[in-house]
Design an enzyme around this catalytic site. Structure first.
Site, PDB file in Angstrom:
ATOM      1  N   TYR A 151       0.834  -1.201   0.000  1.00  9.30           N
ATOM      2  CA  TYR A 151       0.000   0.000   0.000  1.00  9.30           C
ATOM      3  C   TYR A 151       0.875   1.260   0.000  1.00  9.30           C
ATOM      4  CZ  TYR A 151      -3.767   3.182   1.522  1.00  9.30           C
ATOM      5  OH  TYR A 151      -4.673   4.198   1.623  1.00  9.30           O
ATOM      6  N   GLU A 153       4.163   1.777  -0.558  1.00  7.99           N
ATOM      7  CA  GLU A 153       5.054   1.988  -1.710  1.00  7.99           C
ATOM      8  C   GLU A 153       4.258   2.119  -3.004  1.00  7.99           C
ATOM      9  OE1 GLU A 153       7.852   2.959  -1.165  1.00  7.99           O
ATOM     10  OE2 GLU A 153       9.095   1.696   0.112  1.00  7.99           O
ATOM     11  N   LYS A 155       1.387   3.594  -3.247  1.00  7.38           N
ATOM     12  CA  LYS A 155       0.918   4.987  -3.259  1.00  7.38           C
ATOM     13  C   LYS A 155       2.079   5.959  -3.517  1.00  7.38           C
ATOM     14  CE  LYS A 155      -3.566   4.782  -2.139  1.00  7.38           C
ATOM     15  NZ  LYS A 155      -4.647   5.417  -2.897  1.00  7.38           N
ATOM     16  N   VAL A 193      -9.720   1.205  12.790  1.00  6.67           N
ATOM     17  CA  VAL A 193      -9.946   1.360  14.223  1.00  6.67           C
ATOM     18  C   VAL A 193     -11.331   1.931  14.543  1.00  6.67           C
ATOM     19  CG1 VAL A 193      -8.800   3.624  14.457  1.00  6.67           C
ATOM     20  CG2 VAL A 193      -8.824   2.018  16.365  1.00  6.67           C
ATOM     21  N   PHE A 197     -13.952  -0.320  16.636  1.00  9.15           N
ATOM     22  CA  PHE A 197     -14.358   0.078  17.999  1.00  9.15           C
ATOM     23  C   PHE A 197     -15.879   0.280  18.080  1.00  9.15           C
ATOM     24  CE2 PHE A 197     -10.114   2.080  19.729  1.00  9.15           C
ATOM     25  CZ  PHE A 197      -9.501   0.839  19.590  1.00  9.15           C
ATOM     26  N   GLY A 213      -2.029   1.034  23.150  1.00 11.27           N
ATOM     27  CA  GLY A 213      -3.033   2.043  22.828  1.00 11.27           C
ATOM     28  C   GLY A 213      -2.515   3.465  22.931  1.00 11.27           C
TER      29      GLY A 213
HETATM   30  P1  NAD Z   1     -12.759   1.875   0.131  1.00 12.68           P
HETATM   31  O1  NAD Z   1     -12.137   0.532   0.195  1.00 12.68           O
HETATM   32  O2  NAD Z   1     -14.090   2.058   0.775  1.00 12.68           O
HETATM   33  O3  NAD Z   1     -12.885   2.360  -1.380  1.00 12.68           O
HETATM   34  C1  NAD Z   1     -11.994   1.997  -2.396  1.00 12.68           C
HETATM   35  C2  NAD Z   1     -12.803   1.654  -3.629  1.00 12.68           C
HETATM   36  O4  NAD Z   1     -11.913   1.297  -4.703  1.00 12.68           O
HETATM   37  C3  NAD Z   1     -13.721   0.442  -3.410  1.00 12.68           C
HETATM   38  O5  NAD Z   1     -15.023   0.744  -3.845  1.00 12.68           O
HETATM   39  C4  NAD Z   1     -13.077  -0.652  -4.243  1.00 12.68           C
HETATM   40  O6  NAD Z   1     -14.000  -1.619  -4.722  1.00 12.68           O
HETATM   41  C5  NAD Z   1     -12.422   0.150  -5.357  1.00 12.68           C
HETATM   42  N1  NAD Z   1     -11.313  -0.545  -6.011  1.00 12.68           N
HETATM   43  C6  NAD Z   1     -10.275  -1.194  -5.418  1.00 12.68           C
HETATM   44  N2  NAD Z   1      -9.439  -1.688  -6.353  1.00 12.68           N
HETATM   45  C7  NAD Z   1      -9.965  -1.325  -7.570  1.00 12.68           C
HETATM   46  C8  NAD Z   1      -9.570  -1.543  -8.901  1.00 12.68           C
HETATM   47  N3  NAD Z   1      -8.450  -2.223  -9.209  1.00 12.68           N
HETATM   48  N4  NAD Z   1     -10.344  -1.035  -9.904  1.00 12.68           N
HETATM   49  C9  NAD Z   1     -11.481  -0.357  -9.607  1.00 12.68           C
HETATM   50  N5  NAD Z   1     -11.912  -0.128  -8.371  1.00 12.68           N
HETATM   51  C10 NAD Z   1     -11.157  -0.598  -7.353  1.00 12.68           C
HETATM   52  O7  NAD Z   1     -11.705   2.911   0.739  1.00 12.68           O
HETATM   53  P2  NAD Z   1     -11.827   4.480   1.006  1.00 12.68           P
HETATM   54  O8  NAD Z   1     -11.591   4.691   2.436  1.00 12.68           O
HETATM   55  O9  NAD Z   1     -13.038   5.032   0.372  1.00 12.68           O
HETATM   56  O10 NAD Z   1     -10.528   5.010   0.235  1.00 12.68           O
HETATM   57  C11 NAD Z   1     -10.603   5.645  -1.019  1.00 12.68           C
HETATM   58  C12 NAD Z   1      -9.242   6.138  -1.432  1.00 12.68           C
HETATM   59  O11 NAD Z   1      -8.737   7.067  -0.476  1.00 12.68           O
HETATM   60  C13 NAD Z   1      -8.199   5.024  -1.546  1.00 12.68           C
HETATM   61  O12 NAD Z   1      -7.371   5.289  -2.656  1.00 12.68           O
HETATM   62  C14 NAD Z   1      -7.416   5.150  -0.264  1.00 12.68           C
HETATM   63  O13 NAD Z   1      -6.102   4.687  -0.427  1.00 12.68           O
HETATM   64  C15 NAD Z   1      -7.475   6.646  -0.020  1.00 12.68           C
HETATM   65  N6  NAD Z   1      -7.304   6.966   1.401  1.00 12.68           N
HETATM   66  C16 NAD Z   1      -8.312   6.747   2.306  1.00 12.68           C
HETATM   67  C17 NAD Z   1      -8.113   7.050   3.648  1.00 12.68           C
HETATM   68  C18 NAD Z   1      -9.189   6.840   4.679  1.00 12.68           C
HETATM   69  O14 NAD Z   1      -8.937   7.088   5.854  1.00 12.68           O
HETATM   70  N7  NAD Z   1     -10.395   6.439   4.328  1.00 12.68           N
HETATM   71  C19 NAD Z   1      -6.877   7.566   4.071  1.00 12.68           C
HETATM   72  C20 NAD Z   1      -5.869   7.750   3.128  1.00 12.68           C
HETATM   73  C21 NAD Z   1      -6.092   7.467   1.794  1.00 12.68           C
HETATM   74  N1  UDP Z   2      -6.128  -0.333  16.026  1.00  9.15           N
HETATM   75  C1  UDP Z   2      -6.508  -0.827  17.277  1.00  9.15           C
HETATM   76  N2  UDP Z   2      -7.544  -1.703  17.328  1.00  9.15           N
HETATM   77  C2  UDP Z   2      -8.238  -2.095  16.235  1.00  9.15           C
HETATM   78  C3  UDP Z   2      -7.845  -1.585  14.971  1.00  9.15           C
HETATM   79  C4  UDP Z   2      -6.779  -0.718  14.913  1.00  9.15           C
HETATM   80  O1  UDP Z   2      -5.930  -0.477  18.312  1.00  9.15           O
HETATM   81  O2  UDP Z   2      -9.185  -2.887  16.377  1.00  9.15           O
HETATM   82  C5  UDP Z   2      -5.017   0.620  15.974  1.00  9.15           C
HETATM   83  C6  UDP Z   2      -3.937   0.283  14.944  1.00  9.15           C
HETATM   84  O3  UDP Z   2      -2.959  -0.555  15.523  1.00  9.15           O
HETATM   85  C7  UDP Z   2      -3.405   1.654  14.592  1.00  9.15           C
HETATM   86  C8  UDP Z   2      -4.603   2.583  14.750  1.00  9.15           C
HETATM   87  O4  UDP Z   2      -5.544   1.863  15.530  1.00  9.15           O
HETATM   88  O5  UDP Z   2      -2.411   2.037  15.519  1.00  9.15           O
HETATM   89  C9  UDP Z   2      -5.238   2.972  13.422  1.00  9.15           C
HETATM   90  O6  UDP Z   2      -5.454   1.790  12.681  1.00  9.15           O
HETATM   91  P1  UDP Z   2      -6.221   1.796  11.269  1.00  9.15           P
HETATM   92  O7  UDP Z   2      -6.095   0.418  10.710  1.00  9.15           O
HETATM   93  O8  UDP Z   2      -7.584   2.362  11.433  1.00  9.15           O
HETATM   94  O9  UDP Z   2      -5.426   2.856  10.378  1.00  9.15           O
HETATM   95  P2  UDP Z   2      -3.892   3.076  10.012  1.00  9.15           P
HETATM   96  O10 UDP Z   2      -3.015   2.216  10.876  1.00  9.15           O
HETATM   97  O11 UDP Z   2      -3.803   2.713   8.585  1.00  9.15           O
HETATM   98  O12 UDP Z   2      -3.698   4.511  10.300  1.00  9.15           O
END
Ligand code: NAD
Ligand code: UDP
Ligand code: UDP
Length: 317
Positions: A151, A153, A155, A193, A197, A213
């Protein structure tokens, strides 16, 4: 492209059936635009876009962005990619392909159409940061061979492609580095998380705290983030990013668990589980750039956002 209504655009949203994508589509439709939603439904679900089924300006295409796509649009938001660690580690090779091949195809499309393209990048490009809070100038501290690397790398390589298409082919790019975002339409059990939760609290199950935590994250409510996406896309061509988008208020995971317990009124207990490999110790965006360029900052407080998210999860259960 010649259009009947000048202000109406045709906009492609990849990953549009996902959590963030479906909210973005709602916002763009409310502004009067036409939407093509491309998604392979890997982690997204038709339920997120069911309410748009008969919408005259909405079209769904089941398609994998790893393959070429020929459509005619005015703007592209590239969100396709699984985002939760459980999902992206399920098929890590596919995750890298989605980020890299997906970026190449969508950039090729933007190049042919001479249209703007926004990339949903991530705070994961900073890895386990040694600079705190993270500014866009920080290059990050990322393990290239660990379980999160597909994820992180992927991105990072997508960002490289965006900037090379910009320099080499003059593609108008916007790179958003998104920090943890939450809200309705998150997957109930996607391992993230906030969803873990809340669903554990509602079910009266133990709340799984990884490690002690004390690790921190900064949580942005989805409506705030989507507002920033649209503002970023509306900037002129000189604005390429990368730009941090997120809420700068930082919480430990213990504090988050306590907030969830209070809001849900649950009597669930906190239980410790091992900290996953390469789990970042702390994360908080410096959003000075977003404040200056987009005139944006998050408005929704964690407690209010958690209430709305809890209501959504309750409606599913
Ligand atoms: P999500 O999993 O709900 O949405 C991702 C969508 O992409 C899904 O609908 C999935 O079916 C689709 N998808 C995956 N691979 C695909 C492919 N090869 N072709 C077509 N569609 C594909 O996740 P999200 O939280 O909505 O995230 C959306 C974007 O934002 C992602 O690129 C994610 O990396 C980025 N992002 C999200 C967060 C967050 O906190 N939600 C944080 C940082 C970055
Ligand atoms: N985490 C946790 N309990 C859970 C899920 C996640 O304590 O049931 C922690 C996880 O270890 C991380 C933080 O919550 O430190 C955020 O995790 P998440 O997977 O939501 O996002 P990311 O790590 O990608 O920021
Ligand atoms: N591409 C696409 N739709 C388009 C134009 C290009 O999917 O409308 C894909 C194309 O298949 C190619 C990729 O985008 O693999 C990169 O395109 P680019 O023009 O940069 O590369 P080239 O075709 O010269 O290899």
């Amino acid at each position: 492209m010649a259009r009947i209504y000048d202000s109406r655009k045709r906009i492609l949203v990849t990953g549009g059936a996902g959590f963030l994508g479906s909210h973005l589509i709602d916002k763009l439709l409310s502004q009067g635009h036409e939407i093509i939603c491309v998604d392979n439904l890997f982690t997204g679900t038709k339920r997120n876009i069911d309410h748009l089924h008969n919408h005259p300006r909405f079209e769904f295409m089941r398609h994998d962005v790893c393959f070429p796509l020929y459509v005619e649009v005015d703007e592209i938001y590239n969100l396709a990619c699984p985002a939760s660690p459980i999902h992206y580690q399920h098929d890590p090779v596919q995750t890298t392909k989605t980020s890299v091949h997906g970026a190449i195809n969508m950039l090729g499309l933007a190049k042919r159409l001479k249209c703007k393209i926004m990339q949903a990048s991530t705070s994961e490009v900073y890895g386990d940061p040694v600079v705190h809070p993270q500014t866009e100038a920080y290059w990050g501290n990322v393990n290239p061979i660990g379980p999160r690397s597909c994820y992180d790398e992927g991105k990072r390589c997508a960002e490289t492609l965006f900037f090379d298409y910009h320099r080499q082919h003059s593609v108008a790019i916007k790179v958003a580095r998104i920090f943890n975002t939450y809200g309705p339409r998150m997957h109930l059990r996607d391992g993230r998380v906030v969803s873990n939760f809340i669903s554990q609290a509602l079910a009266g199950e133990d709340i799984t705290l990884y490690g002690d935590g004390s690790q921190t994250r900064s949580f942005c409510y989805v409506d705030d983030l989507i507002e920033a996406f649209v503002r970023l896309m509306d900037t002129d061509a000189t604005v390429t990013g990368p730009i941090n988008l997120g809420n700068p208020v930082e919480y430990t995971m213990v504090e988050l668990a306590e907030a969830v317990l209070e809001i849900t009124g649950s009597r669930s207990k906190l239980v410790r589980q091992p900290l996953p490999a390469d789990d970042p110790t702390r994360r908080r965006p410096d959003i000075s750039l977003a404040k200056e360029i987009l005139k944006w900052e998050p408005k929704v407080k964690l407690g209010d956002g958690l209430i709305k998210t809890t209501e959504y999860f309750n409606s599913l259960i």
